[in-house]
Structures are given as C-alpha cells and as structure tokens.
Design an enzyme around this catalytic site. Structure first.
Site, PDB file in Angstrom:
ATOM      1  N   HIS A 115      46.741  43.593  39.491  1.00 10.77           N
ATOM      2  CA  HIS A 115      46.512  44.103  38.136  1.00 10.77           C
ATOM      3  C   HIS A 115      47.236  45.423  37.896  1.00 10.77           C
ATOM      4  O   HIS A 115      48.157  45.498  37.085  1.00 10.77           O
ATOM      5  CB  HIS A 115      45.007  44.252  37.888  1.00 10.77           C
ATOM      6  CG  HIS A 115      44.675  44.673  36.491  1.00 10.77           C
ATOM      7  ND1 HIS A 115      43.449  45.194  36.145  1.00 10.77           N
ATOM      8  CD2 HIS A 115      45.403  44.677  35.348  1.00 10.77           C
ATOM      9  CE1 HIS A 115      43.432  45.476  34.853  1.00 10.77           C
ATOM     10  NE2 HIS A 115      44.617  45.181  34.347  1.00 10.77           N
TER      11      HIS A 115
ATOM     12  N   HIS B 149      50.653  47.126  35.036  1.00 12.16           N
ATOM     13  CA  HIS B 149      50.671  48.465  34.443  1.00 12.16           C
ATOM     14  C   HIS B 149      51.780  49.351  35.010  1.00 12.16           C
ATOM     15  O   HIS B 149      52.598  49.905  34.263  1.00 12.16           O
ATOM     16  CB  HIS B 149      49.324  49.157  34.676  1.00 12.16           C
ATOM     17  CG  HIS B 149      48.200  48.615  33.860  1.00 12.16           C
ATOM     18  ND1 HIS B 149      47.725  49.226  32.726  1.00 12.16           N
ATOM     19  CD2 HIS B 149      47.432  47.504  34.031  1.00 12.16           C
ATOM     20  CE1 HIS B 149      46.727  48.535  32.215  1.00 12.16           C
ATOM     21  NE2 HIS B 149      46.523  47.478  32.997  1.00 12.16           N
TER      22      HIS B 149
ATOM     23  N   HIS C   4      49.366  39.761  32.468  1.00 12.38           N
ATOM     24  CA  HIS C   4      48.299  40.757  32.329  1.00 12.38           C
ATOM     25  C   HIS C   4      47.029  40.133  31.766  1.00 12.38           C
ATOM     26  O   HIS C   4      45.925  40.452  32.199  1.00 12.38           O
ATOM     27  CB  HIS C   4      48.748  41.915  31.449  1.00 12.38           C
ATOM     28  CG  HIS C   4      47.698  42.957  31.282  1.00 12.38           C
ATOM     29  ND1 HIS C   4      46.891  43.047  30.159  1.00 12.38           N
ATOM     30  CD2 HIS C   4      47.270  43.953  32.120  1.00 12.38           C
ATOM     31  CE1 HIS C   4      46.035  44.041  30.302  1.00 12.38           C
ATOM     32  NE2 HIS C   4      46.235  44.612  31.474  1.00 12.38           N
TER      33      HIS C   4
ATOM     34  N   ASN D 110      43.387  40.358  33.594  1.00 11.60           N
ATOM     35  CA  ASN D 110      42.482  41.372  33.052  1.00 11.60           C
ATOM     36  C   ASN D 110      41.243  40.812  32.364  1.00 11.60           C
ATOM     37  O   ASN D 110      40.137  41.268  32.621  1.00 11.60           O
ATOM     38  CB  ASN D 110      43.233  42.259  32.052  1.00 11.60           C
ATOM     39  CG  ASN D 110      42.340  43.346  31.479  1.00 11.60           C
ATOM     40  OD1 ASN D 110      42.022  44.329  32.153  1.00 11.60           O
ATOM     41  ND2 ASN D 110      41.917  43.176  30.240  1.00 11.60           N
TER      42      ASN D 110
ATOM     43  N   ILE E  36      45.061  47.642  27.358  1.00 18.79           N
ATOM     44  CA  ILE E  36      43.696  47.956  27.785  1.00 18.79           C
ATOM     45  C   ILE E  36      43.719  48.108  29.293  1.00 18.79           C
ATOM     46  O   ILE E  36      44.526  47.448  29.969  1.00 18.79           O
ATOM     47  CB  ILE E  36      42.683  46.869  27.370  1.00 18.79           C
ATOM     48  CG1 ILE E  36      41.252  47.253  27.747  1.00 18.79           C
ATOM     49  CG2 ILE E  36      43.053  45.548  27.991  1.00 18.79           C
ATOM     50  CD1 ILE E  36      40.699  48.401  27.003  1.00 18.79           C
TER      51      ILE E  36
END
Length: 861
Positions: free
Chosen positions: A459, A464, A698, A702, A861
């Site tokens: 993740h 990110h 993602h 997530n 997010i």
C-alpha cells in the site's frame, strides 16, 4: 484556505482592447492586488468584432488555481489556454512563457516554503524522526544512500533539528505542512476527513453509557409483549429474528454463546450511547492524533446521551467465525486487502528444496497439484532480532497453499515459522500442518506478517511513495500545455498532501503505524529494504502477474497447465454460494460454464491483456486485467492524437527531460527496471502503468481495509505471544485456558479499537471523489476526438462493472465470496452510482457498504 467561510462563486465580465492583428489568445497574466488569495476557476474570451476570427468562438482557459497577493508572490500568474500541443508545436508567442513558467515551478531557493509558493523540489525522507524530542525518536534518513534507498518526496525547506542537522524539524500542526496551493486538499475535504476520523474514534473508543443499548431501548416493550404471546421456544425464535435485523453476527453451530465475545471487542460494533473517554484512553490517544482531532473527540464523546452505531466489518457480518476457515484464509490472498504477494512455486526454486517443507512440496507436485507460496521470510528474518521484544512476538514465515484446479478454492497446506539463529548456533524452524493442534496460531502469525507487508510495502511504498516523484517531475518538466500533463493531472489529485499528512502522523516516529504494527520503529527501514526489490517495469499488472507465476503469456506454448477443472460442482457448495447475498435470488445465479449465449452476449466487448491466468478464479487479477486493458486502450488512443510516430516521442524535449529526471533524481536510488522512452509504445506502457498504480491498484489495496482489518483477529497488526513448544509453561497455559491464551496473544483492546477507527476512515470514499472514467469538474476535453475516445473509455468501464457483477453471481467462482460471503467489489469502477440508480439498472437493490467499491482516479486518501 484554512478559513471556515461560506464559499461563493463570483462571475466577472470584462472588456479588453487589443490590436486588430493580435490573433488567437494563448495565455493570460493575472495579478492579485488584494490582500487575500482567491481561487480562479476558469476564464473564456471571445472577440466582439474581428472579421478575421469568428465572433462566437470562445477561447477557454481552465485555471483551477489559487492566486495569492502580488505583494507575497512578486510575480504574475500565467495561465495557458486549453489548447494542447507538444513543445515543438508551441506557438512562437508562447515559447518563452512556456519555458519561464516551468522554471518558476522548479524553484531554487533553499528557504522554508511559504503557503503561496509554487515550487516542486525533491527531498529525502529526513522528516520522520524527531531527535529533539529524545534519542528514541531519532530515525535514519531514507533516500540518498545505498544503505537506505527510497523514492524522493516533496521538499518543504523546514529548518533542521537542533540535535541532528540532517533531520528536518517537525511541522507545528496539520495546517502548517507545506504543499503547493494547488495540491492541497480542499477545505471541504479536510473537514470531511477530520469529522470522519473524530466520529470513528468516538464510536470505537468512547466508553459505553450505563443506559441500555440503543436498539433495545427503542422497542423493549414491543419485543416483550410479542414474546409473551408465544412459548419459550417461540420467543427465542422471535428474539433471533430481532437479532438478525440488528445484524448480530451468527455463531457456528458448535460455538458456545456464553463465551461469544472472546476478544472483548464485539461491543464496539453495537448500537449504544457513550459517555466520554476514560482517562487511560485519553492519555494514549493524545500521543497518536493531532491536538485538534483529540480536542474534538473529547468534546464530542462528552455530549450527553451521544448515540452511536457502527456497521460491522464485512468479515463478520454474515458469520463471525468465517475468518478461521482455511479456505477463507486462502481466498484473502487472492481477493482480500493484499492480493499482490502470493506467487506460484516454480520447479527450480532453490529456497524450497530440502527439509520438511521441501519434502511436502515434492510430494504435492507428484499429485499434480497447483502449489503457491506466501513468503514473508527472507526480507523479514534480518529484522526479527531487533523487532522481537517489548511485548512483540514475530516469526519469519512461509506458507504453502494448494489449488486442485484453476477454479478450486485455494487453501493453506503447510506453514513454516522460523526465528533467527541464536549465538550458540541453535535455530527454531517449525512446520505446521492443517490438522496440528497449533495450526490456527500459526495462521494468525502469517496473517500478522501479511498485514505489515500490506501496510508498509504493497500500500504505502508501491502506490503512495513511488508515485510522488512522478508527480514532482510532471509539475517541473511538463507544461500544462503538454497533452501528457493533461492526461496525468486527474490521477495526481490530492496525493502530495495526503503523503505529507502520512509522513506527519502515520509514518513518523511514535506515529500510528509504529504504534500499531509489530515492526514498530523499524517499519520504514523495512520499507526502505524492500524498495531495493521494486522495479518500475514490473509494476504493469500483466508483468507483475507473470513475474509471480500467476499468469503466463498467451503465446508461451510451453506453459504448464493446471490440473483439469472438475466436471461438476457439489450441491452443498452451490447452496453456500447462493446464501452470500440476501439480495440475490436463485435465478440470479448461473453456473460458470452454463451461461446461455445470447445475441447481446456475443456483442459484448472482450478485454484481452495477452496473458492467461493460472488461477481463473483470482478476482483481483481477473477484474484488474480488464481495467488494465481499457486504461491501456484509452492511453494509446490519446497518445496517437498527438504523436504521429516514434520520432515525435524522441523529439519531445519535455517528455525526455521528465523521464530522465524521474530515473536520475526522483527514483535515483533504484537504477534497475527502467527502459528508454523512444517509441509511442514505450510511452503508452509507462503511462498505463502509472495510471493503473494511482487508480486500480490503490483502490484494490485501500478500500477493503475496514472490511477485513475491522475485525483485528482476522488481520492483526501485532501479536504478543509466540506459538508455544511442547512441555513448556506456555503450552500448559494454552492447554488450560485456550481462549485466554488467544485473547492475550492479540493486541490490547485500545490498540484494536484504534486500528478499527483508522481503517473505518481510510476505507471511506469522500464526497468530492472523481472516479475512473469520469471527467474532473470544470474540465472538458479540448477536441471532439478526445471527447469521443474518453466517452468510449467510460463505456468500457461500465461494461467491466457489469462483467464483475455477473462473475459475482456465478456458482463456481468461490473465491469471489468465500466463507465470509463478501462479494469482490474493490474494482467496481464507479462508486458514485446510488442504490436507487443501481436498482433501476438491474431491477433489484444491491447491498451497499461504507467501503469496497469504486476506483478513484488518484491516491486521494
């Protein structure tokens, strides 16, 4: 903006006088002489009287940017028209402006960034520690060294710490974290996220009122009166119906209801009234959340007769104990929160030869079984001596899983737990099989390892962190006039600000992940260690599946086929799958290989990614490949409108500088896995990989977090006990009180409740989300050709959603539901449709959830 003021839109109508031969306007220079900033949405111009240009033709400028006072910025803002062009086709009058605008964005000053600055520079992760607060809060700098390689992040220019000049000082508060103005979360979204977090913390951390539970308080007399009309057995039946509508989790037949709340957390999901925070909870919470969040939680929880209710996580909604089943454990490796780690066991894997595990693998190979491994061993073992201690107990693990055919459920058949060698040469390596007494404890340790890998690597690192350098390079090297800047811009929305908040409160020393994960203060070092294995060319979904042995190229004639599929499906399995969604009727569900072929079906488009899945029932891969194909098609169609051939790519100076800077600087610590971009095909491949990472990948990693992590025993973040050995006091303790042992093995209740609240927030889509295939508000595509291709992209995504919904109703695809009866909805492209709209579409309502649905354009997010 930081001010809680009403938003209003002002439209201004202005007239300019220009020379008759001025031509087509291509740029606007805007100067703010007021003392406050304002947001300029858009502008459009047209000639009132010019015989050379149609008077009704508008020249549009999408600005979408904050304009700060000229007294602060010292320069005017430049906005280019919506017309896109490659550098070599820039109109002569705009060439210098195009170059100067990019130079301005690249910055150069070493001072601390001010709120109005628009500069994009690279920095190392030197802001995670806080050495001025004590040596225990010091953390190594990640990035810029062979020992700790890492992607670069946005530089903020904050002053160094007093005790370590290599470390950057901490931000004073959330609102003081620098990101360029146009990258910030909107004020409305910040408030929404803050409120979501506050309410989640109140729901799961506030102590329960002494009043009766809310659901009982609302209708106790009615239930009692109805029960009086029936016998004792009948009244039990009535109460069971009431429990059902309260969504009380069902117990398996052999479960003792008197000891239902084994882990002491079931009450967290009940309707109740709360009465403030206990002092011990306040002390712990104050260390983990910003002061503005803490103050609001304390105030909200203290409101008299504050009523709260929680939606139970999906993993326990239908059956509280489904997570303990081996088949559910295996299914989550294909359709859970981390479906990107499992790989197929190859014949020539030297690490899986010899020993008890190797012998088992050879035996299963002779039975022609499909064998897979979930490996959390090699990368983790060097860290275990540092990690274990202070109440944390972790192993390096290897889990062998088996599937009889491409459609059979996948189940674990052996687990190896190992600890690093001791100084005397002794080592602890143990292999557990499904019928061993300690098998369930071994599975929980594997789940814990997979949880840490998911949070830190799959993740955070692989979405990110690795995307941030691409965003910085795009702003620095690609003009807003560049068609690729326009293509990528929706997929970068909010990411820089989200990542800055993550560094401040999730990844920092003593922050949320260090406190809740078993990897503790070594979490980001572990992430750095695994960045060494990251390669951009393997992030394309087909390439990733091939690397892990979960797919093969279709042209590979030497492909080793899995055992043949069974000819029939057991009746019991069919009935179980039908029960998974109360909204499905028997006629909704069809056999996998017996779907009647209709004219409509024959005309439905197919999405061929050029690979064949080893496991056909691999929901993440099956759905993801369809998403991948339509993204690739859209990118290819878009690029061909601007690049007429490979020479155009080579001569595109901005693209070449962009790609070079990503490789040399943004990902300068990783020199493997890159390719040159000298052809349209190379460019399409890179852009498709980037868009997939920010959207589909993602979303898959997530938005299912609350559904699975919301019940911590299913995905614990740390464990406090090892698996005991025979003849030890720990084994005696387990034999005497197994429930107590297991409860003490899990994190303490505050940690579990806090994790549930965090997962609740992370899994929610915000109200301003823009989903894959949707245009950003206020932005329109510049030509009819682009509009047409984008509309085709959206239509194909809708077809994929229909495909997924159909697969979610098929008997034979057991990994789409599993024992927990959770349909795989993480890659439904569009979450913005309402229940009513979906009901109208297929004639019946579909069960909704706070999470698990929709692919946002960006990592927001």
């Amino acid at each position: 903006m930081g001010m809680d003021v009403p938003t209003k839109v002002i439209k201004l109508k202005l007239k300019f006088e220009v020379a008759r031969d001025f031509g087509i306007p291509g740029a606007l220079a805007v100067e703010n002489k007021d003392k406050h900033e304002f947001f300029l949405k858009s502008a459009r111009l047209r000639y009132i009287n010019n015989p050379g240009i149609l008077n009704y033709e508008y020249f549009r400028f999408y600005c979408g940017s904050w304009i700060y006072p000229i007294s602060n910025t010292r320069i005017k803002r430049i906005f280019f028209s919506n017309q896109l062009c490659l550098p070599k086709k820039t109109p002569k009058g705009l060439e210098e402006l195009r170059r100067k605008e990019l130079e301005e964005l690249r910055g150069g000053s070493k001072d601390e960034r001010k709120p109005w600055d628009r500069t994009y520079e690279y920095g190392c992760y030197n802001d995670l520690g806080d050495p001025d607060n004590g040596r225990q809060h010091a953390r190594p700098v990640l990035g810029g060294s062979p020992q700790f390689p890492y992607p670069r992040r946005l530089r903020t220019g904050r002053p160094p710490c007093h005790d370590d000049h290599l470390a950057e000082s901490r931000p004073a508060s959330c609102s003081r974290i620098y990101v360029p103005p146009d990258e910030r979360l909107s004020h409305g979204k910040q408030e929404e996220l803050k409120n979501n977090f506050v309410y989640a913390l109140v729901r799961f951390l506030a102590q329960e009122s002494t009043r009766p539970p809310l659901s009982n308080h609302e209708c106790p007399d009615l239930v009692a009166k109805i029960a009086q009309l029936f016998s004792i057995e009948d009244s039990k039946f009535i109460l069971s119906i009431v429990d059902f509508f309260r969504r009380k989790p069902k117990l398996p037949p052999n479960q003792d209801s008197s000891n239902n709340d084994l882990f002491g957390i079931e009450d967290l999901f009940a309707d109740k009234e709360v009465k403030g925070l206990e002092d011990s909870v306040k002390q712990k919470l104050r260390k983990l959340v910003p002061v503005e969040i803490f103050d609001k939680v304390a105030a909200t929880a203290a409101v008299k007769r504050q009523s709260v209710s929680s939606q139970p996580p999906s993993i326990i909604t239908e059956n509280q104990w489904a997570w303990t089943e081996d088949s559910e454990f295996g299914r989550q490796m294909l359709a859970g929160t981390n479906p990107v780690r499992i790989r197929r066991i190859m014949d020539d894997d030297p690490k899986l030869q010899g020993g008890e595990l190797g012998e088992l693998i050879e035996k299963k190979r002779s039975e022609k079984k499909g064998l897979f491994i979930l490996e959390h061993h090699d990368y983790l073992e060097p860290f275990l001596k540092m990690i274990n201690g202070n109440g944390v107990c972790a192993y390096a693990t290897r889990t062998i899983l088996q599937s009889g055919s491409t459609l059979d459920p996948i189940e674990p058949i052996a687990i190896e737990l190992s600890l690093p060698d001791e100084s005397d040469g002794s080592h602890d390596i143990r292999v557990f099989l499904p019928y061993d007494d300690l098998w369930e404890l071994a599975k929980i340790h594997v789940a814990c390892n997979d949880t840490a890998y998911h949070q830190l690597i799959s993740h955070w690192l692989h979405t990110h962190a690795v995307v941030e350098p691409f965003i910085i390079a795009t702003r620095r090297q690609l003009s807003v006039m560049h068609p690729i800047h326009r293509l990528l811009d929706p997929h970068f929305k909010d990411t820089l600000h989200v990542n800055a908040l993550a560094r401040a409160y999730f990844l920092n020393a003593g922050g949320i992940l260090e406190t809740t994960l078993f990897t503790g203060e070594y979490s980001m070092r572990l992430s750095s260690h695994l960045y060494k294995q990251w390669r951009f060319d393997e992030q394309a979904l087909p390439a990733d599946l091939i690397k892990r042995g979960m797919a093969t190229p279709k042209e590979d004639e030497k492909m080793k086929e899995m055992p043949a599929e069974p000819e029939s499906v057991k009746t019991d399995d069919v009935v179980e799958s039908v029960e998974r969604d109360e909204n499905l009727t028997e006629e909704d569900v069809v056999e996998l290989d017996n779907i009647p072929v209709t004219e409509t079906q024959e005309q439905q488009p197919t999405f061929d990614a050029g690979v064949k899945l080893i496991l056909e029932d691999y929901p993440y891969a099956k759905d993801g490949l369809e998403i991948w194909v339509v993204i690739e098609t859209w990118v290819k169609d878009y690029c061909k409108l601007f690049y007429r051939g490979d020479p155009d790519v080579i001569q595109d100076t901005e693209i070449q500088e962009w790609w070079s800077e990503i490789r040399r600087v943004g990902h300068g610590d990783q020199d493997q896995g890159w390719y040159d971009i000298n052809t349209v095909e190379d460019l399409v491949k890179a852009l498709t990989t980037l868009i997939w990472t920010t959207s589909g990948l993602h979303a898959a990693l997530n938005f299912g977090q609350y559904g699975y992590y919301g019940w911590p025993p299913n995905r614990p973040m740390l464990l406090r006990k090892f698996v005991p050995h025979e003849g030890t006091p720990e084994m005696d303790e387990l034999d005497a009180q197994p429930d107590k042992f297991l409860a003490q093995m899990m994190p303490e209740k505050f940690q579990m409740a806090f994790v549930i609240a965090v997962m609740d927030v992370l899994s929610r889509h915000t109200s301003d989300e823009v989903y894959l295939g949707q245009a950003s508000p206020g932005k329109v595509w510049e030509t009819d050709e682009i509009k047409k291709k984008f509309e085709e992209f959206g239509e194909k995504l809708k077809q994929i959603e229909r495909n997924i919904k159909k697969r979610n109703k098929e008997y034979g695809l057991l990994n789409r539901w599993g024992d927990a009866k959770i349909p795989y909805m993480l890659l439904y492209p569009d979450a913005s449709n309402t229940i009513a709209a979906r009901s109208k579409e297929d004639g019946k309502p579909e069960k909704m959830d706070i999470n698990e649905r929709g692919i946002p354009n960006s990592i927001s997010i």
